[in-house]
Scaffold this active site. Structure first.
Site, mmCIF file in Angstrom:
data_model
loop_
_atom_site.group_PDB
_atom_site.id
_atom_site.type_symbol
_atom_site.label_atom_id
_atom_site.label_comp_id
_atom_site.label_asym_id
_atom_site.label_seq_id
_atom_site.Cartn_x
_atom_site.Cartn_y
_atom_site.Cartn_z
ATOM 1 N N ASN A 33 13.555 -8.157 23.102
ATOM 2 C CA ASN A 33 13.921 -8.933 21.910
ATOM 3 C C ASN A 33 13.836 -8.073 20.653
ATOM 4 O O ASN A 33 14.710 -8.123 19.784
ATOM 5 C CB ASN A 33 12.991 -10.136 21.753
ATOM 6 C CG ASN A 33 13.282 -11.249 22.732
ATOM 7 O OD1 ASN A 33 14.303 -11.247 23.415
ATOM 8 N ND2 ASN A 33 12.378 -12.201 22.819
ATOM 9 N N ARG B 93 28.305 -10.568 21.537
ATOM 10 C CA ARG B 93 27.537 -9.357 21.306
ATOM 11 C C ARG B 93 26.876 -8.849 22.581
ATOM 12 O O ARG B 93 26.227 -9.595 23.303
ATOM 13 C CB ARG B 93 26.468 -9.620 20.238
ATOM 14 C CG ARG B 93 25.824 -8.362 19.679
ATOM 15 C CD ARG B 93 24.789 -8.702 18.649
ATOM 16 N NE ARG B 93 25.370 -9.480 17.583
ATOM 17 C CZ ARG B 93 24.771 -10.527 17.037
ATOM 18 N NH1 ARG B 93 23.621 -10.930 17.479
ATOM 19 N NH2 ARG B 93 25.352 -11.181 16.054
ATOM 20 N N HIS C 63 32.405 -20.201 20.926
ATOM 21 C CA HIS C 63 31.081 -20.279 21.550
ATOM 22 C C HIS C 63 30.925 -21.553 22.377
ATOM 23 O O HIS C 63 29.924 -21.718 23.078
ATOM 24 C CB HIS C 63 30.004 -20.221 20.451
ATOM 25 C CG HIS C 63 28.607 -20.065 20.944
ATOM 26 N ND1 HIS C 63 27.671 -21.068 20.850
ATOM 27 C CD2 HIS C 63 27.981 -19.022 21.547
ATOM 28 C CE1 HIS C 63 26.532 -20.656 21.365
ATOM 29 N NE2 HIS C 63 26.690 -19.423 21.792
#
Length: 696
Positions: free
Chosen positions: A46, A412, A442
């Protein structure tokens, strides 16, 4: 009296709070041992992405002209300073967790992660033989000398550096202080080796593990026999992920920023971690050959890429992992036979990973083979590397179906994979639609068109919060709706028509679709709750999302709270709204859950005067989702399924084991309350669902 300014938390500091919750799981003795290591790997992964995206963006914004920066509001430099300070604090806590908690706990279970210095003579001899047999041929160091004009370091790869000094007498060279020093570098061959870790031979009940890095350190002297001293260190580079600046700003200011950043370097370094014991000569050579500056340097540790701990040896002990939770059979969908026939009869909700995502791929395979199916339309945002979904679509195209696939090329870190599958689909005859630069698709939609036995045309839909990705479906909690309800499928067809021509905004009555209808729809629903509260009626909003970031929507929630609307937020990640503020948010509570599975579903609930409305969605409450993406929030129209969503949401609302409050403190059980862990309660409830339905 002037109203005080609306208080919000920094987006980036809020995200770092989420990663701190991940770190809490690694620190918890209640989490199985190797799962704790995985949470450290998740934390590290992360943080890598955070630097690639957020820190890189802040650094680019700091390079804008002063007047342009002023229009951004808060100073990017101030934001960057606060972010880096918090990152430093968390990294120190991360190191203390690994060294002070997990390594001793591994040792207590007779597992020893050794460093090169801790090897016994016997282990060192074994490691040297392993190096010669399995590692040496994988290595190809490059000298950082005058013959190398530029060094390009790959994103997220670990590199080992070699500092050679003190030539042996056999070389015949003069031993001046610097003339015979050499610096070399190479990528750590983790993939070609088959992993980052090497298991050494057990000694009785004691088990030993070594980093591949240390195997190379042991063998380094034999690599460079002409030198007495060989020092090995590690570096790792995170590159700017090229986040579109439109994620941050828009309008006229966007044009100024485009102009300011027109000449920026592609994939510019965002952070380079380096071993603090690295010789100054090595660091100087890397900076000279790469162009990396002190601004991008971050002191790390001896080892980088902690995400490689996803591949830490398993040792075959069940207690080291969560108990098995095999995917449950669905209570109303058939295990075999036609799914289309079952969907024609009634709506069904699917809840991966508690229930198998295979129902989706089965439906696609059935549609591909069904001679009465004429068309399949689907949106693909992220797919698995060996995608069963795409393979079914390829089969459908081969069978003559009209296959329309909306492929998001700006997903991404998945751009390359999506391009690969898009190319295969186009060559198979599918109609592939790429979205325009100004927005992402999306939403997660599937629509199947079929000619029924009575020659009428019927549509079958699947609406979901999660991607058509069977790999992540094992890890992410999502909701999906199978339906043949014309109120929904007709509007889904209109959304696909909009995606085809990208001009005709559909007229919708059931679906809330961004970028044109989601924000107005949510505002109307909030307005209704405010009116109810002002009349003295019960009014409430419950939101389960990954992020609440959009300032306009935060202002609406503050307005609702001030009017007396009860607002409950379950936020996994970014939560910029600050609950409990006098005059703003006295009626707002917030919690977040981090557990075994990644909470990914989004659910919006509105009291609506006793006729509760429940929407399930692909969209978080972020500006980009509401204004610059195609997102779909779909209502649960079936009373029984609406109650099902509410039941699962209530488990989240009352979790007192894994839920944290706004300040990241665990929310304890109240007096007389039994422990309730939402994910475990969800699995148990869904497991008993078929039995409950049979009793009705």
């Amino acid at each position: 009296m002037t109203k005080p300014p609306m208080k919000t938390l920094s987006r980036d500091l809020s995200w770092l709070r989420f990663n701190a919750r991940v770190l809490q799981e690694a620190q918890s003795n209640a989490v199985p041992l190797l799962e704790r290591l995985k949470f450290l790997a998740i934390f590290s992964s992360n943080l890598d992405e955070f630097f690639k995206v957020r820190v890189a963006t802040l650094r680019r914004l700091t390079k804008l002209k002063k007047k342009t920066r002023a229009r951004l509001g808060e100073s990017p430099k101030r934001q960057l300073k606060a972010v880096l300070a918090e990152v430093t604090r968390q990294q120190e806590e991360f190191g203390a967790t690994f060294r002070g908690q997990l390594l001793p706990e591994l040792n207590r279970h007779h597992i020893h992660l050794l460093s090169e210095a801790e090897l016994s003579d016997k282990q060192r001899e074994w490691t040297a033989r392993y190096f010669e047999k399995n590692v040496r041929d994988l290595l190809s160091p490059v000298a950082l000398d005058d013959t190398l004009h530029h060094l390009f370091l790959k994103d997220q790869a670990v590199y080992l550096t070699f500092f050679l000094s003190q030539p042996t007498a056999a070389t015949g060279k003069a031993k001046s202080k610097h003339a015979d020093e050499r610096v070399l570098i190479m990528e750590l061959p983790t993939k070609r080796h088959g992993g980052r870790f090497v298991r050494l031979p057990d000694e009785g009940e004691e088990r030993y593990v070594l980093f591949l890095d240390d195997v190379i350190r042991v063998g380094a002297a034999s690599l460079f026999p002409a030198y007495e001293q060989v020092e090995v260190n590690a570096v790792k580079l995170s590159r700017d992920a090229e986040l579109d600046i439109e994620e941050e700003v828009s309008g006229d200011l966007m044009e100024k920023i485009r102009s300011s950043l027109a000449k920026r370097a592609t994939g510019f370094p965002a952070r380079m971690l380096f071993d603090p014991t690295m010789p100054a000569e090595v660091l100087r050579a890397i900076k000279q050959k790469t162009g990396i500056t002190d601004e991008e340097l971050v002191e790390g540790s001896r080892y980088h890429n902690f995400r490689d701990f996803f591949g830490f040896p398993d040792f075959g002990e069940a207690d080291f992992h969560y108990p098995a939770r095999p995917a449950l059979p669905h209570p109303t969908l058939p295990r075999t036979g036609s799914l289309l026939a079952a969907i024609a009869q009634r709506d069904h909700l699917l809840h991966p990973p508690y229930q198998s995502f295979d129902y989706v791929t089965r439906l696609l395979r059935e549609a591909a083979a069904d001679p009465r199916v004429s068309g399949i339309s689907i949106t693909l945002y992220r797919v698995a590397s060996k995608s069963a979904v795409v393979k079914a679509l390829l089969k459908a195209a081969k069978n003559g179906k009209q296959v329309t696939v909306v492929v998001e090329l700006k997903a991404r870190f998945d751009e390359e994979s999506n391009l690969f599958w898009a190319d295969k689909l186009k060559r198979a005859g599918a109609h592939v639609i790429f979205t325009p630069p100004e927005f992402k698709v999306h939403s997660k939609l599937l629509l199947i068109t079929r000619r029924e036995a009575d020659e009428t045309t019927r549509r079958y839909g699947y609406f979901s919060t999660g991607n058509f990705n069977e790999s992540t479906a094992d890890l992410y909690t999502d909701h999906g709706l199978f339906t043949a309800d014309e109120r929904l499928t007709q509007e889904s067809a209109a959304v696909f028509e909009y995606l085809r021509d990208q001009t005709t905004v559909p007229e919708l009555h059931q679906l809330l679709v961004a970028p044109f209808g989601l924000r107005p729809g949510l505002n109307a629903l909030i307005d209704y709750e405010i009116k109810q509260a002002k009349k003295g009626h019960d009014a409430y909003i419950i939101l389960k999302v990954n992020a609440v970031e959009d300032e306009a929507m935060i202002a609406r929630l503050y307005e609702a709270s001030h009017a007396g609307v009860r607002v409950e937020l379950i936020v996994r990640g970014i939560g910029r709204l600050v609950p409990g503020q006098p005059g703003f948010s006295e009626n707002i509570s917030q919690r977040g859950i981090v557990d075994r599975f990644l909470e990914h579903s989004r659910v919006y609930v509105f009291g609506h005067g006793g006729e509760e409305k429940v929407y399930v969605s692909s969209a978080d409450w972020m500006t980009r989702n509401l204004d610059r993406r195609v997102e779909v929030a779909f209502p649960i129209l079936n009373d029984e399924l609406r109650a099902e969503v509410r039941q699962l949401l209530d488990f989240q609302r009352h979790d007192n084991v894994k839920a944290r409050d706004f300040e990241n403190a665990f929310i304890p059980a109240g007096e007389g309350e039994k422990p309730l862990r939402a994910q475990e309660a969800t699995y148990a409830w869904l497991k008993g669902q078929k039995r409950r339905l049979a009793k009705k």
